[in-house]
Design a protein around this motif. Structure first.
Motif, PDB file in Angstrom:
ATOM      1  N   SER A 131      48.238 108.940  35.159  1.00  0.00           N
ATOM      2  CA  SER A 131      48.133 110.352  34.740  1.00  0.00           C
ATOM      3  C   SER A 131      46.685 110.854  34.754  1.00  0.00           C
ATOM      4  N   LEU A 132      46.011 110.633  35.880  1.00  0.00           N
ATOM      5  CA  LEU A 132      44.581 110.999  35.992  1.00  0.00           C
ATOM      6  C   LEU A 132      44.385 112.464  36.391  1.00  0.00           C
ATOM      7  N   ASN A 133      45.389 113.063  37.029  1.00  0.00           N
ATOM      8  CA  ASN A 133      45.317 114.477  37.455  1.00  0.00           C
ATOM      9  C   ASN A 133      44.110 114.778  38.356  1.00  0.00           C
ATOM     10  N   ILE A 134      43.824 113.855  39.263  1.00  0.00           N
ATOM     11  CA  ILE A 134      42.715 114.065  40.211  1.00  0.00           C
ATOM     12  C   ILE A 134      43.226 114.984  41.330  1.00  0.00           C
ATOM     13  N   SER A 135      42.423 115.975  41.704  1.00  0.00           N
ATOM     14  CA  SER A 135      42.819 116.892  42.783  1.00  0.00           C
ATOM     15  C   SER A 135      42.787 116.154  44.122  1.00  0.00           C
ATOM     16  N   GLN A 136      43.514 116.709  45.118  1.00  0.00           N
ATOM     17  CA  GLN A 136      43.500 116.089  46.445  1.00  0.00           C
ATOM     18  C   GLN A 136      42.081 116.032  47.019  1.00  0.00           C
ATOM     19  N   LYS A 137      41.313 117.093  46.808  1.00  0.00           N
ATOM     20  CA  LYS A 137      39.929 117.139  47.328  1.00  0.00           C
ATOM     21  C   LYS A 137      39.095 115.997  46.758  1.00  0.00           C
ATOM     22  N   GLU A 138      39.195 115.802  45.452  1.00  0.00           N
ATOM     23  CA  GLU A 138      38.407 114.735  44.816  1.00  0.00           C
ATOM     24  C   GLU A 138      38.913 113.358  45.248  1.00  0.00           C
ATOM     25  N   LEU A 139      40.232 113.234  45.379  1.00  0.00           N
ATOM     26  CA  LEU A 139      40.815 111.966  45.822  1.00  0.00           C
ATOM     27  C   LEU A 139      40.317 111.613  47.229  1.00  0.00           C
ATOM     28  N   MET A 140      40.195 112.637  48.097  1.00  0.00           N
ATOM     29  CA  MET A 140      39.685 112.412  49.456  1.00  0.00           C
ATOM     30  C   MET A 140      38.221 112.000  49.435  1.00  0.00           C
ATOM     31  N   GLU A 141      37.431 112.586  48.528  1.00  0.00           N
ATOM     32  CA  GLU A 141      36.014 112.197  48.404  1.00  0.00           C
ATOM     33  C   GLU A 141      35.893 110.743  47.952  1.00  0.00           C
ATOM     34  N   LEU A 142      36.733 110.337  47.017  1.00  0.00           N
ATOM     35  CA  LEU A 142      36.753 108.939  46.578  1.00  0.00           C
ATOM     36  C   LEU A 142      37.213 108.030  47.717  1.00  0.00           C
ATOM     37  N   ALA A 143      38.211 108.490  48.457  1.00  0.00           N
ATOM     38  CA  ALA A 143      38.788 107.683  49.546  1.00  0.00           C
ATOM     39  C   ALA A 143      37.748 107.322  50.605  1.00  0.00           C
ATOM     40  N   ALA A 144      36.788 108.208  50.830  1.00  0.00           N
ATOM     41  CA  ALA A 144      35.741 107.967  51.839  1.00  0.00           C
ATOM     42  C   ALA A 144      34.906 106.734  51.496  1.00  0.00           C
ATOM     43  N   GLN A 145      34.883 106.343  50.209  1.00  0.00           N
ATOM     44  CA  GLN A 145      34.130 105.150  49.806  1.00  0.00           C
ATOM     45  C   GLN A 145      34.855 103.862  50.198  1.00  0.00           C
ATOM     46  N   ILE A 146      36.126 103.969  50.533  1.00  0.00           N
ATOM     47  CA  ILE A 146      36.909 102.784  50.911  1.00  0.00           C
ATOM     48  C   ILE A 146      36.860 102.568  52.418  1.00  0.00           C
ATOM     49  N   GLY A 147      37.010 103.651  53.186  1.00  0.00           N
ATOM     50  CA  GLY A 147      36.998 103.535  54.646  1.00  0.00           C
ATOM     51  C   GLY A 147      37.111 104.900  55.286  1.00  0.00           C
ATOM     52  N   ALA A 148      36.658 104.987  56.547  1.00  0.00           N
ATOM     53  CA  ALA A 148      36.559 106.290  57.227  1.00  0.00           C
ATOM     54  C   ALA A 148      37.913 106.963  57.450  1.00  0.00           C
ATOM     55  N   ASP A 149      38.999 106.180  57.619  1.00  0.00           N
ATOM     56  CA  ASP A 149      40.320 106.773  57.877  1.00  0.00           C
ATOM     57  C   ASP A 149      41.086 107.117  56.601  1.00  0.00           C
ATOM     58  N   VAL A 150      40.609 106.633  55.451  1.00  0.00           N
ATOM     59  CA  VAL A 150      41.395 106.784  54.215  1.00  0.00           C
ATOM     60  C   VAL A 150      41.521 108.251  53.774  1.00  0.00           C
ATOM     61  N   PRO A 151      40.463 109.067  53.865  1.00  0.00           N
ATOM     62  CA  PRO A 151      40.636 110.486  53.487  1.00  0.00           C
ATOM     63  C   PRO A 151      41.714 111.195  54.304  1.00  0.00           C
ATOM     64  N   PHE A 152      41.765 110.917  55.620  1.00  0.00           N
ATOM     65  CA  PHE A 152      42.825 111.543  56.426  1.00  0.00           C
ATOM     66  C   PHE A 152      44.213 111.118  55.941  1.00  0.00           C
ATOM     67  N   CYS A 153      44.338 109.848  55.572  1.00  0.00           N
ATOM     68  CA  CYS A 153      45.650 109.354  55.112  1.00  0.00           C
ATOM     69  C   CYS A 153      46.056 110.004  53.786  1.00  0.00           C
ATOM     70  N   ILE A 154      45.081 110.493  53.014  1.00  0.00           N
ATOM     71  CA  ILE A 154      45.399 111.284  51.817  1.00  0.00           C
ATOM     72  C   ILE A 154      45.881 112.678  52.251  1.00  0.00           C
ATOM     73  N   MET A 155      45.167 113.273  53.203  1.00  0.00           N
ATOM     74  CA  MET A 155      45.464 114.637  53.644  1.00  0.00           C
ATOM     75  C   MET A 155      46.763 114.713  54.437  1.00  0.00           C
ATOM     76  N   GLY A 156      46.907 113.831  55.440  1.00  0.00           N
ATOM     77  CA  GLY A 156      48.104 113.803  56.284  1.00  0.00           C
ATOM     78  C   GLY A 156      48.158 114.944  57.284  1.00  0.00           C
ATOM     79  N   GLY A 157      49.287 115.040  57.973  1.00  0.00           N
ATOM     80  CA  GLY A 157      49.475 116.119  58.948  1.00  0.00           C
ATOM     81  C   GLY A 157      48.664 115.922  60.207  1.00  0.00           C
ATOM     82  N   THR A 158      47.953 116.968  60.597  1.00  0.00           N
ATOM     83  CA  THR A 158      47.128 116.974  61.813  1.00  0.00           C
ATOM     84  C   THR A 158      45.726 117.436  61.416  1.00  0.00           C
ATOM     85  N   ALA A 159      44.687 116.736  61.878  1.00  0.00           N
ATOM     86  CA  ALA A 159      43.331 117.105  61.466  1.00  0.00           C
ATOM     87  C   ALA A 159      42.308 116.719  62.527  1.00  0.00           C
TER      88      ALA A 159
END
Length: 283
Positions: free
Chosen positions: A118-146
């Motif tokens: 129940s952290l209520n982190i926004s998608q934008k913030e989650l994507m910023e955190l994801a970039a610390q794990i690996g370059a493809d991880v933010p896209f996998c949060i966003m999904g779709g086409t980018a």
């Protein structure tokens, strides 16, 4: 005990260009990433004192080298959460295939822990955190086409390109991404994809033009090393694919089909020699 199941989708690259090698050793890229409906299922449960990772795939690590562990560590450190988690990975996405399976699993764990804790982190913030794990991880949060730029972490959402028929084939070889980038000769690349054209074809929903203008400069390294990749591409075209391309650094090849019967016939032919062949759709 609370339990959460999350779908973890694969991706393909509709085009991939490498612009330059940076001083820090990373490469600047320009690529259009597309989520597909081939997926793993991630199950998360609270676990008080440690992280337990289980999986149905022998090649997937169950220790701290797995990106899902890094996702847990990142969130637990950032939000001072003093508990472990049980993570089960039901694998369908081929491993080390250029389909971002590991990155997608890490993204799913970030999204799942956000809900479980129940952290209520926004998608934008989650994507910023994801970039610390690996370059493809933010896209996998966003999904779709980018459109992905920089080392893959600068993302621009594009028009939907969903429900397109894709045939995937992964030959039983392992390709090191580091090897491919190290051996890429940027000054000897004859054909580079026109990313702006690819984006325009997506906006126009022009499947034929997109498929015939796809390109991936990393093929210049991987095909030389593994000719089977070109053989698969040629076979897909022979069986009616509008276009065919290696995804990421390989070795998975995909073809875009308009006719489902053609895709199924091609799958049957490729399956005679290749273990991992899937008919999927874009999301």
């Amino acid at each position: 005990m609370a339990e959460i199941k999350i779908e973890s989708f694969a991706k393909i690259n509709l085009c991939l260009d490498v612009l330059k090698r940076r001083e820090d050793g990373y490469h600047e890229i320009k690529t259009v990433m597309q989520q597909i409906d081939l997926k793993d299922i991630i199950t998360l449960k609270d676990n008080e004192d440690k992280v337990i990772i289980e999986t149905n795939h022998p090649q997937v690590p169950t220790d701290s080298t797995n990106l899902v562990y890094k996702a847990w560590k990142l969130l637990s450190n950032r939000y001072n959460i003093d508990k472990g988690v049980y993570i089960k990975i039901d694998k369908n996405i081929p491993v080390a295939a250029g389909l971002a399976g590991g990155s997608s699993n890490a993204a799913a764990v970030l999204k799942g822990l956000n809900e479980l804790w129940s952290l209520n982190i926004s998608q934008k913030e989650l994507m910023e955190l994801a970039a610390q794990i690996g370059a493809d991880v933010p896209f996998c949060i966003m999904g779709g086409t980018a459109l992905a730029e920089g080392i893959g972490e600068k993302l621009t959402k594009l028009s939907s390109f969903s429900d397109k028929l894709i045939l995937l084939a992964k030959p039983s070889i392992s390709v090191s991404t580091a090897y491919v980038y190290k051996n890429l000769e940027l000054n000897k690349i004859d054909f580079r994809p026109n990313t702006n054209d690819i984006i325009r074809y997506i906006e126009e929903n022009n499947l034929e033009s997109l498929a015939t203008n796809m390109g991936n400069v990393l093929e210049t390294v991987t095909i030389k090393e593994y000719p089977i990749i070109k053989e698969i591409k040629d076979k897909m075209i022979q069986y009616g694919a509008l276009g065919s391309l290696m995804s990421g650094s390989g070795p998975t090849v995909f073809g875009i089909f308009k006719n489902e019967d053609d895709a199924i016939k091609c799958k049957a032919e490729l399956s005679k020699h290749i273990d991992t062949v899937h008919v999927v759709k874009t999301l």
